[in-house]
Write a protein that holds these residues in place. Structure first.
Motif, mmCIF file in Angstrom:
data_model
loop_
_atom_site.group_PDB
_atom_site.id
_atom_site.type_symbol
_atom_site.label_atom_id
_atom_site.label_comp_id
_atom_site.label_asym_id
_atom_site.label_seq_id
_atom_site.Cartn_x
_atom_site.Cartn_y
_atom_site.Cartn_z
ATOM 1 N N THR A 27 7.280 -2.909 12.612
ATOM 2 C CA THR A 27 8.133 -2.275 11.747
ATOM 3 C C THR A 27 9.207 -3.116 10.902
ATOM 4 O O THR A 27 9.453 -2.959 9.727
ATOM 5 C CB THR A 27 9.166 -1.279 12.238
ATOM 6 N N ALA A 28 9.387 -4.330 11.437
ATOM 7 C CA ALA A 28 9.947 -5.284 10.870
ATOM 8 C C ALA A 28 9.373 -5.809 9.621
ATOM 9 O O ALA A 28 9.787 -5.912 8.367
ATOM 10 C CB ALA A 28 10.391 -6.442 11.643
ATOM 11 N N ALA A 29 8.041 -5.932 9.692
ATOM 12 C CA ALA A 29 7.271 -6.536 8.548
ATOM 13 C C ALA A 29 7.005 -5.439 7.506
ATOM 14 O O ALA A 29 6.973 -5.739 6.282
ATOM 15 C CB ALA A 29 5.677 -6.668 9.207
ATOM 16 N N GLN A 30 6.970 -4.053 7.938
ATOM 17 C CA GLN A 30 7.030 -2.921 7.053
ATOM 18 C C GLN A 30 8.313 -2.940 6.242
ATOM 19 O O GLN A 30 8.317 -2.730 4.757
ATOM 20 C CB GLN A 30 6.757 -1.667 7.732
ATOM 21 N N ARG A 78 5.766 -6.013 -2.515
ATOM 22 C CA ARG A 78 4.702 -6.722 -2.851
ATOM 23 C C ARG A 78 3.264 -5.946 -2.952
ATOM 24 O O ARG A 78 2.561 -6.069 -3.601
ATOM 25 C CB ARG A 78 4.619 -7.811 -1.712
ATOM 26 N N PHE A 79 3.565 -4.778 -2.064
ATOM 27 C CA PHE A 79 2.467 -3.709 -2.053
ATOM 28 C C PHE A 79 2.566 -2.588 -2.848
ATOM 29 O O PHE A 79 3.509 -2.102 -3.013
ATOM 30 C CB PHE A 79 1.869 -3.300 -0.604
ATOM 31 N N ALA A 89 -3.028 -15.610 -0.411
ATOM 32 C CA ALA A 89 -1.938 -16.331 0.424
ATOM 33 C C ALA A 89 -0.568 -15.980 -0.337
ATOM 34 O O ALA A 89 0.292 -16.000 0.821
ATOM 35 C CB ALA A 89 -2.275 -17.990 0.137
ATOM 36 N N SER A 90 -0.514 -15.604 -1.413
ATOM 37 C CA SER A 90 0.789 -15.247 -1.926
ATOM 38 C C SER A 90 1.098 -14.185 -1.416
ATOM 39 O O SER A 90 2.302 -13.507 -1.165
ATOM 40 C CB SER A 90 0.825 -15.432 -3.370
ATOM 41 N N VAL A 91 0.357 -12.986 -1.366
ATOM 42 C CA VAL A 91 0.428 -11.539 -0.828
ATOM 43 C C VAL A 91 0.765 -11.499 0.699
ATOM 44 O O VAL A 91 1.646 -10.812 0.910
ATOM 45 C CB VAL A 91 -0.924 -10.661 -0.948
ATOM 46 N N LEU A 92 0.354 -12.523 1.281
ATOM 47 C CA LEU A 92 0.435 -12.436 2.975
ATOM 48 C C LEU A 92 1.639 -13.397 3.274
ATOM 49 O O LEU A 92 1.987 -13.477 4.560
ATOM 50 C CB LEU A 92 -0.948 -12.879 3.665
ATOM 51 N N ALA A 93 2.157 -14.149 2.440
ATOM 52 C CA ALA A 93 2.966 -15.131 2.845
ATOM 53 C C ALA A 93 4.322 -14.388 3.643
ATOM 54 O O ALA A 93 5.093 -13.515 3.230
ATOM 55 C CB ALA A 93 3.775 -15.732 1.730
ATOM 56 N N GLY A 94 4.730 -15.158 4.664
ATOM 57 C CA GLY A 94 5.675 -14.641 5.283
ATOM 58 C C GLY A 94 5.758 -13.410 6.514
ATOM 59 O O GLY A 94 6.916 -12.792 6.825
ATOM 60 N N LEU A 95 4.394 -12.982 6.584
ATOM 61 C CA LEU A 95 4.398 -11.675 7.259
ATOM 62 C C LEU A 95 4.144 -11.893 8.809
ATOM 63 O O LEU A 95 4.033 -10.762 9.503
ATOM 64 C CB LEU A 95 3.304 -10.743 6.660
ATOM 65 N N ALA A 105 -6.830 -12.580 12.335
ATOM 66 C CA ALA A 105 -7.189 -12.767 10.847
ATOM 67 C C ALA A 105 -6.996 -11.372 10.160
ATOM 68 O O ALA A 105 -7.259 -10.322 10.819
ATOM 69 C CB ALA A 105 -8.651 -13.074 10.922
ATOM 70 N N PRO A 106 -6.460 -11.504 8.831
ATOM 71 C CA PRO A 106 -6.395 -10.109 8.125
ATOM 72 C C PRO A 106 -7.854 -9.580 7.878
ATOM 73 O O PRO A 106 -8.785 -10.321 7.616
ATOM 74 C CB PRO A 106 -5.646 -10.649 7.031
#
Length: 489
Positions: free
Chosen positions: A257-260, A268-269, A303-309, A314-315
């Motif tokens: 939930t923190a990531a959400q 970003r999404f 890489a930009s979309v997934l940064a800091g998550l 692996a995604p």
């Protein structure tokens, strides 16, 4: 298991029960006779058809939940909006209940009516797109899939889709309509420009935020209490060409939930949901599902979309055309229909949880929930929506800036084991009570037994006096959609 003989026999036995001659509003009961037709002998001319044979009524005594079974006295197959107005004007003074039905995708009899009339809206399915105005006007029986097809031809799309898009326009707009794009656009009811509504008095009224605004407010997410939505003009947005979906795994509910919260805040999404997946022998994996729109010549930078998550492993990354992405449940639904699981009972529960209580509440729920509790094709969904995006007054939400939609979508064992359904319903009631205690509301499309007027007053909170006053104004005979159990219990 499919719709087996036991369920068919049960429904047909209900439909074959004694028919009626007259309705007593004082007792809410019908006098029985061998001929139901004379009750409607004075019904004015219809362009469509009023269905009376008991065998033809059986499908309307069931819904997607396959839990509640109420047999109507008749079913209206309208060919015009005028038919709906004629029927309601006839039914009101007689106290005959009326319930609109789109695809029957309710789970607890919300669109059923005992000894009343179901209005089957599926025949009212016309759609027109005005590309210059970026709107689509769809009759209530049209499916969201059909609106998608019509609008994409002009490079446009409705902003929000539910995950399953074979639902009717009128049905979802009566409830709310959440989906992965709700984090940007709110629910489907927040994307409506105007409506045509037949009220509980039989009046045909056009309404919007600036014209007959009180009816506009009442009808959207109004659970069919004030009339029948017969047409809606929907705002459209440019349709993307492609969608890239990312599935990210988290080991704990708080990390998930923190990531959400992070991705809702930074936007970003374009689309965001989340699924909780049981792991044998016990435990859960948490999958954040986000998607980015793009044109084929300019794909997103992963890489930009997934940064800091801070996900683990692996995604999973998949590319879809936009229409395939919106309709990606179609193969799964086809499989469930083929195996028969689509026709098993679905004691679902859907709640809106306050942001500051969601983690503690979900951890208590998950400690006592297993894969067995979900059934063969059950799901658990959890994802956030900013409260500011949810603008309709009767779509009730907790009082936090962010709310989480929690959907426990159980598939019960077939009706050879009714106890399992009853156990699920009892657990739903316990989940509801414990959620309300921490400030949650229900999203009223699920199966919560024994809801009382006090529960509904609590649901609507400060909006209850307005809700009740508009009910008296637009449905003075209290005939509309009694299956919700708000005013007739």
């Amino acid at each position: 298991m499919g719709t087996g003989p036991s369920r068919r026999t049960f429904l047909l036995s209900l439909a074959g029960a004694a028919v009626v001659t007259g309705f007593d509003p004082a007792t809410q009961a019908w006098a029985t006779t061998a001929d139901p037709a004379h009750q409607f002998a004075k019904l004015p001319h219809l362009d469509g058809k009023l269905v009376l044979p008991p065998a033809d009524l059986a499908p309307y005594a069931d819904d997607f939940g396959h839990i509640i079974h109420r047999t109507p006295l008749a079913v209206l197959l309208p060919r015009s909006v005028r038919d709906i107005a004629t029927l309601i004007r006839f039914a009101g003074p007689l106290g005959i209940s009326v319930a609109p039905r789109g695809q029957g995708h309710q789970t607890y009899g919300q669109a059923q009516v005992k000894a009343g009339v179901v209005i089957d809206l599926s025949s009212l399915d016309k759609i027109t797109v005005d590309a210059s105005a970026k709107t689509a006007t769809a009759q209530a029986g049209a499916l969201w899939h059909s609106v998608l097809t019509a609008s994409v031809a002009d490079g446009l799309t409705p902003p929000v889709f539910t995950d399953y898009i074979e639902l009717s326009i009128g049905g979802t707009l009566s409830a709310g309509g959440f989906g992965g794009a709700s984090s940007h656009f709110g629910a489907q009811v927040d994307t409506v420009k105007s409506l045509e509504v037949v009220t509980g008095t039989g009046a045909i009224v056009n309404c919007s935020a600036t014209r007959n605004a009180d009816l506009f407010d009442a009808a959207l997410a109004g659970l069919g209490q004030f009339g029948v939505i017969t047409s809606a003009t929907l705002n459209l947005v440019p349709a993307p060409q492609m969608v890239r979906q990312y599935t990210l795994t988290y080991p704990t509910e708080p990390a998930f939930t923190a990531a959400q919260r992070k991705v809702v805040a930074d936007g970003r999404f374009n689309w965001l949901e989340g699924q909780l997946i049981p792991v044998a022998p016990s435990g859960w994996t948490y999958a954040l599902e986000g998607a980015v729109h793009y044109e084929s010549a300019n794909p997103p930078n992963d890489a930009s979309v997934l940064a800091g998550l801070s996900f683990v492993g692996a995604p999973q990354i998949q590319n879809f055309t936009y229409t395939d992405f919106i309709n990606q449940l179609a193969p799964a639904v086809a499989f469930l229909k083929q195996t028969g699981e689509w026709f098993d009972p679905h004691p679902w529960i859907n709640l809106l949880l306050p942001d500051d209580k969601v983690d503690a509440y979900m951890q208590r729920v998950l400690a006592n929930l297993t894969a067995t509790d979900l059934g063969a094709s059950g799901l658990v969904l959890l994802y956030p929506v900013p409260k500011a995006k949810l603008t309709r007054p009767f779509l009730r939400t907790p009082d936090t800036d962010l709310v989480f939609l929690f959907s426990l979508l159980r598939t019960a064992t077939p009706d050879t084991d009714a106890l399992t359904v009853q156990q699920a319903l009892a657990r739903n009631r316990a989940l509801y009570d414990s959620a309300v205690a921490v400030g949650a509301t229900q999203y009223p499309i699920g199966s919560i037994p024994n809801l009382t007027k006090a529960d509904w007053v609590r649901q609507y909170g400060k909006q209850w006096p307005r809700f009740a006053a508009l009910k008296k104004r637009y449905d003075p005979f209290t005939i509309m959609t009694p299956g919700q159990g708000i005013f007739r219990q």
